[in-house]
Design an enzyme around this catalytic site. Sequence first.
Site, PDB file in Angstrom:
ATOM      1  CE1 TYR A  94      -3.977  -2.072   0.216  1.00 32.38           C
ATOM      2  CE2 TYR A  94      -2.726  -3.311   1.840  1.00 32.38           C
ATOM      3  CZ  TYR A  94      -3.802  -3.209   0.996  1.00 32.38           C
ATOM      4  OH  TYR A  94      -4.708  -4.227   0.905  1.00 32.38           O
ATOM      5  CG  ASN A 117     -10.346  -2.539  -8.400  1.00 33.95           C
ATOM      6  OD1 ASN A 117     -10.913  -1.959  -9.326  1.00 33.95           O
ATOM      7  ND2 ASN A 117      -9.461  -3.495  -8.588  1.00 33.95           N
ATOM      8  CB  CYS A 125      -7.099  -4.470  -6.222  1.00 33.32           C
ATOM      9  SG  CYS A 125      -8.498  -5.573  -6.433  1.00 33.32           S
ATOM     10  CG  HIS A 126      -4.795  -9.968  -8.064  1.00 35.22           C
ATOM     11  ND1 HIS A 126      -5.450  -9.351  -9.110  1.00 35.22           N
ATOM     12  CD2 HIS A 126      -3.723 -10.598  -8.599  1.00 35.22           C
ATOM     13  CE1 HIS A 126      -4.785  -9.602 -10.234  1.00 35.22           C
ATOM     14  NE2 HIS A 126      -3.735 -10.361  -9.949  1.00 35.22           N
ATOM     15  CD  GLU A 152      -0.925 -11.757 -11.786  1.00 32.47           C
ATOM     16  OE1 GLU A 152       0.022 -11.093 -11.300  1.00 32.47           O
ATOM     17  OE2 GLU A 152      -2.052 -11.280 -12.002  1.00 32.47           O
TER      18      GLU A 152
END
Length: 156
Positions: A94, A117, A125-126, A152
């Site tokens: 953050y 979001n 946002c993950h 990912e």
Amino acid sequence: MKYLYFYDTKIGKIGIAEDDGYIIKIYFENGKIKKEDYEIFESEIIKEASSQLNQYLNGNRKDFNLPLKLIGTEFKKNVWNSLKNIPYGHTSSYKEVAISINNPKACRAVGMANNTNPIPIIIPCHRVIGSNNKLVGYAGGLEVKEFLLNLEKENL
């Protein structure tokens, strides 16, 4: 006219909403939906968003190419646009996001914007985690967040 259509995916039921040719919202099955705000219809842009989302969930897509309409305050839009700059397979804190929008003291406000979001996954946002590298809240649940991050990393 606002349209909404639902799909079964690897991470559960997802609702994709559009307004005037723009994706405006992605709903997880546990999310609150005001269905009266929408006509249930699979428009071409919703179909394309679903296709790209499934390609992503199968590890075959790293970037999305969809028209998005962000609805929120200027601050939230700045945060959401900044999230799109976090590379596939990487994470940010953050604080790092706050610094990226030139507001280094806004960590909590960044967290609140992240929490609201409207277009998760497409606006990633993950990829935002706690400064201690811990997974923190996610609208789809922490297990979905962990799935997306692992997906990912495996497909870098």
